[in-house]
Design an enzyme around this catalytic site. Structure first.
Site, PDB file in Angstrom:
ATOM      1  N   ILE A 200       0.848  -1.192   0.000  1.00  0.00           N
ATOM      2  CA  ILE A 200       0.000   0.000   0.000  1.00  0.00           C
ATOM      3  C   ILE A 200       0.887   1.248   0.000  1.00  0.00           C
ATOM      4  CG2 ILE A 200      -1.795   1.266   1.249  1.00  0.00           C
ATOM      5  CD1 ILE A 200      -2.768  -1.436   2.350  1.00  0.00           C
ATOM      6  N   ASN A 207      -2.195   6.047   8.394  1.00  0.00           N
ATOM      7  CA  ASN A 207      -2.176   5.900   9.856  1.00  0.00           C
ATOM      8  C   ASN A 207      -2.069   7.266  10.539  1.00  0.00           C
ATOM      9  OD1 ASN A 207      -2.452   3.169  10.363  1.00  0.00           O
ATOM     10  ND2 ASN A 207      -0.254   2.760  10.198  1.00  0.00           N
ATOM     11  N   GLU A 242       1.820  -3.962   5.752  1.00  0.00           N
ATOM     12  CA  GLU A 242       0.880  -3.535   4.708  1.00  0.00           C
ATOM     13  C   GLU A 242       1.359  -4.030   3.355  1.00  0.00           C
ATOM     14  OE1 GLU A 242       3.940  -1.774   4.096  1.00  0.00           O
ATOM     15  OE2 GLU A 242       2.673  -0.272   3.094  1.00  0.00           O
TER      16      GLU A 242
HETATM   17  P1  GH3 Z   1       5.472   3.304   0.703  1.00  0.00           P
HETATM   18  O1  GH3 Z   1       4.579   3.930  -0.298  1.00  0.00           O
HETATM   19  O2  GH3 Z   1       6.889   3.483   0.395  1.00  0.00           O
HETATM   20  O3  GH3 Z   1       5.135   1.862   0.880  1.00  0.00           O
HETATM   21  O4  GH3 Z   1       5.210   4.051   2.065  1.00  0.00           O
HETATM   22  P2  GH3 Z   1       4.531   3.473   3.352  1.00  0.00           P
HETATM   23  O5  GH3 Z   1       4.228   4.598   4.257  1.00  0.00           O
HETATM   24  O6  GH3 Z   1       3.374   2.622   2.972  1.00  0.00           O
HETATM   25  O7  GH3 Z   1       5.651   2.493   3.869  1.00  0.00           O
HETATM   26  P3  GH3 Z   1       6.293   2.249   5.274  1.00  0.00           P
HETATM   27  O8  GH3 Z   1       6.890   0.877   5.160  1.00  0.00           O
HETATM   28  O9  GH3 Z   1       7.222   3.354   5.605  1.00  0.00           O
HETATM   29  O10 GH3 Z   1       5.119   2.233   6.319  1.00  0.00           O
HETATM   30  C1  GH3 Z   1       4.331   1.124   6.542  1.00  0.00           C
HETATM   31  C2  GH3 Z   1       3.522   1.412   7.769  1.00  0.00           C
HETATM   32  O11 GH3 Z   1       2.564   0.400   8.009  1.00  0.00           O
HETATM   33  C3  GH3 Z   1       4.341   1.485   9.022  1.00  0.00           C
HETATM   34  C4  GH3 Z   1       3.563   0.736  10.058  1.00  0.00           C
HETATM   35  O12 GH3 Z   1       3.322   1.504  11.208  1.00  0.00           O
HETATM   36  C5  GH3 Z   1       2.264   0.450   9.381  1.00  0.00           C
HETATM   37  N1  GH3 Z   1       1.684  -0.813   9.796  1.00  0.00           N
HETATM   38  C6  GH3 Z   1       2.258  -2.019   9.810  1.00  0.00           C
HETATM   39  N2  GH3 Z   1       1.395  -2.960  10.250  1.00  0.00           N
HETATM   40  C7  GH3 Z   1       0.229  -2.322  10.541  1.00  0.00           C
HETATM   41  C8  GH3 Z   1      -1.034  -2.742  11.033  1.00  0.00           C
HETATM   42  O13 GH3 Z   1      -1.291  -3.918  11.316  1.00  0.00           O
HETATM   43  N3  GH3 Z   1      -1.998  -1.810  11.198  1.00  0.00           N
HETATM   44  C9  GH3 Z   1      -1.766  -0.504  10.900  1.00  0.00           C
HETATM   45  N4  GH3 Z   1      -2.763   0.359  11.084  1.00  0.00           N
HETATM   46  N5  GH3 Z   1      -0.582  -0.070  10.458  1.00  0.00           N
HETATM   47  C10 GH3 Z   1       0.411  -0.965  10.255  1.00  0.00           C
HETATM   48 MG    MG Z   2       3.653   0.878   1.844  1.00  0.00          MG
HETATM   49 MG    MG Z   3       5.720  -1.839   3.120  1.00  0.00          MG
HETATM   50 MG    MG Z   4       7.441   0.542   2.645  1.00  0.00          MG
END
Ligand code: GH3
Ligand code: MG
Ligand code: MG
Ligand code: MG
Length: 323
Positions: A200, A207, A242
């Site tokens: 995503i 978030n 995600e």
């Molecule tokens: P990019 O387009 O590069 O993928 O940016 P991004 O913000 O999607 O990527 P990044 O990997 O920096 O952030 C992923 C976020 O997903 C960080 C983490 O807090 C959040 N996350 C991971 N697991 C869960 C979950 O189960 N629930 C929620 N609400 N957030 C989650």
């Molecule tokens: Mg992402």
């Molecule tokens: Mg990711």
């Molecule tokens: Mg990422």
């Protein structure tokens, strides 16, 4: 007299459909002597629902079609071999776990031993004592329900071990082990295998902007949309926070590209409802695609190429599919 009972296995998927109302159970009594079954049935029906069957082949059919808690089989029957019925009941999938209580004549030790070898759970000798009949029936029915309960628990644990709790999709561990099998099958059959890795876009800002719960709503809804866009033989999993992986057997790169593009568009084209529908937010995803390139190729390499393609999709501006 020694109480003999053999353990019932826990591997069958069959589940007793009888509602567990009170302690009474459903009993099938197989006996062809009216003088005998009339008395047994009248004793048992004080606590249980009893069906009487005098024909052995009918009995087996009956037992397989209905969910009985207990089979009571008279071994000293006039027109058929009760032991054979017990053995058949043990080998049928639908009756394998139904306990069997044998009723034998006092002088039939050899037959009783055979019965216990076959899987008869307990026995009573004639003349049958009323209280003993009730006690032993109760014990077998209780045991049956307990093993059913254990079997359910085992199945639940297995499900929990391979499922992601938030989305209901498979988890990463399951996907990684099943992917090995799917790749082996593809190699053996000379069929293609495609894999997509989905992530995503800017999920962190979802978030940050709408709250972690809204983020969870998006993940769940994303899983629903994934399920809608794949076939039954495809394997979808939540790979990380995600990030998701879809494995598509018998799919070449061209078709996988079309599936991925359709999914990407369906995400970008329909805002996600969060906070119980109070808000709608735009979501986009990036997808990296790869295929099994040669027979016996390690699945780690296929995953790695999808990951690299995903990285490029992000780098090239997101909301796109890269192979
Ligand atoms: P990019 O387009 O590069 O993928 O940016 P991004 O913000 O999607 O990527 P990044 O990997 O920096 O952030 C992923 C976020 O997903 C960080 C983490 O807090 C959040 N996350 C991971 N697991 C869960 C979950 O189960 N629930 C929620 N609400 N957030 C989650
Ligand atoms: Mg992402
Ligand atoms: Mg990711
Ligand atoms: Mg990422």
């Amino acid at each position: 007299r020694a109480v003999t009972s053999l353990e019932i296995g826990v591997q069958a998927p069959e589940r007793d459909a009888v509602a567990d109302t009170g302690k009474g159970g459903r009993i099938l009594l197989v006996d062809d002597r009216a003088s005998s079954y009339e008395r047994l049935a009248s004793v048992l029906s004080a606590e249980h629902t009893v069906d009487v069957e005098t024909d052995p082949s009918e009995a087996l059919f009956h037992a397989a079609e209905n969910s009985y808690d207990l089979l009571i089989v008279s071994l000293g029957l006039e027109n058929f071999d009760g032991l054979r019925l017990c053995s058949q009941a043990r080998s049928l999938e639908r009756t394998r776990h139904v306990p069997i209580l044998a009723i034998a004549d006092a002088n039939s030790n050899t037959r009783l031993l055979r019965g216990l070898e076959i899987g008869v759970n307990d026995y009573l000798l004639r003349p049958v004592d009323k209280n003993e009949l009730l006690a032993r029936s109760r014990t077998q029915i209780r045991r049956r329900r307990y093993t059913d309960h254990l079997r359910d628990n085992v199945q639940n644990s297995i499900e929990m071990a391979v499922t992601d709790g938030l989305t209901g999709l498979h988890n990463r561990r399951y996907m990684e082990s099943h992917l090995v099998t799917l790749a082996e099958q593809a190699s053996l059959r000379g069929k293609p295998l495609a894999l997509m890795m989905l992530d995503i876009d800017f999920f962190k800002s979802i978030n940050d902007g709408y709250g972690h719960d809204a983020g969870d709503d998006v993940l769940r809804e994303f899983a629903v949309r994934i399920r809608k866009s794949i076939r039954g033989i495809d394997l979808a999993c939540r790979y990380g926070g995600e990030e998701f992986v879809i494995v598509m057997p018998e799919t070449n790169l061209h078709v996988a590209g079309m599936v991925a593009e359709r999914l990407r568009r369906s995400i970008a084209g329909e805002p996600f409802a969060v906070h119980k529908g109070a808000k709608r937010i735009d979501v986009t995803i990036s997808i990296g695609l790869s295929i099994l390139e040669r027979k016996g190729e390690p699945v780690a390499d296929v995953l790695k190429r999808a990951d690299i393609a995903l990285y490029r999709a992000k780098h090239d501006g997101r909301n796109r599919v890269v192979a």
